[in-house]
Design a protein around this motif. Structure first.
Motif, mmCIF file in Angstrom:
data_model
loop_
_atom_site.group_PDB
_atom_site.id
_atom_site.type_symbol
_atom_site.label_atom_id
_atom_site.label_comp_id
_atom_site.label_asym_id
_atom_site.label_seq_id
_atom_site.Cartn_x
_atom_site.Cartn_y
_atom_site.Cartn_z
ATOM 1 N N ALA A 93 31.045 -76.262 80.552
ATOM 2 C CA ALA A 93 29.689 -75.831 80.224
ATOM 3 C C ALA A 93 29.100 -76.768 79.184
ATOM 4 C CB ALA A 93 29.700 -74.404 79.706
ATOM 5 N N SER A 121 26.398 -76.296 84.104
ATOM 6 C CA SER A 121 27.822 -76.020 84.248
ATOM 7 C C SER A 121 28.345 -76.695 85.502
ATOM 8 C CB SER A 121 28.077 -74.514 84.355
ATOM 9 O OG SER A 121 27.655 -73.842 83.188
ATOM 10 N N SER A 134 36.453 -75.278 84.573
ATOM 11 C CA SER A 134 35.049 -75.029 84.255
ATOM 12 C C SER A 134 34.627 -75.899 83.086
ATOM 13 C CB SER A 134 34.834 -73.557 83.880
ATOM 14 O OG SER A 134 35.217 -72.702 84.915
ATOM 15 N N TYR A 173 32.060 -77.026 87.974
ATOM 16 C CA TYR A 173 33.358 -76.436 88.261
ATOM 17 C C TYR A 173 34.137 -77.359 89.188
ATOM 18 C CZ TYR A 173 30.607 -72.483 86.661
ATOM 19 O OH TYR A 173 29.786 -71.671 85.929
#
Length: 120
Positions: free
Chosen positions: A23, A77, A21, A79
């Motif tokens: 952000a 974000s 992940s 992923y």
């Protein structure tokens, strides 16, 4: 300034899965694209996958069919779902984003990197 916070790396056995992940926060008007790169010891940093604001994706041949990149609902974000991991996937993975300041002007930002180790 833009800050990138990565998470999700670790040690996994061959055939296993991990989800990375990233952000982004800070002064952000438009991000395009967002992506993941990796660098193994003694090798150059290489593109793993990237995704545009329109949802278009691009993958390295070595990860096609095993990795999936996606963006969060906030669009800040990103992923990386990594399945069927192989020892050769071992590397430090870096999040990368391009922030557009105005037409024709952008800044690239990198995360601090997260270690992914695939080993039995």
């Amino acid at each position: 300034q833009v800050q990138l916070v990565e998470s999700g790396g670790g040690l996994v056995q061959p055939g296993g899965s991990l989800r990375l992940s990233c952000a982004a926060s800070g002064t952000i008007s438009s991000i395009n694209p967002m992506g993941w790169y990796r660098q193994a010891p003694g090798k150059q940093r290489e593109l793993v996958a990237r995704i545009t604001s329109g949802g278009g994706t691009d993958y390295a041949d070595s990860v096609k069919g095993r990795f999936t990149i996606s963006r969060g609902n906030t669009k800040n974000s990103v992923y990386l779902q990594m399945n069927s991991l192989k020892p050769e996937d071992t590397a430090v993975y870096y999040c990368n984003v391009r922030v557009w300041r105005r037409l024709g002007v952008w800044d690239d930002y990198w995360g601090q990197g997260t270690q992914v180790t695939v080993s039995s």
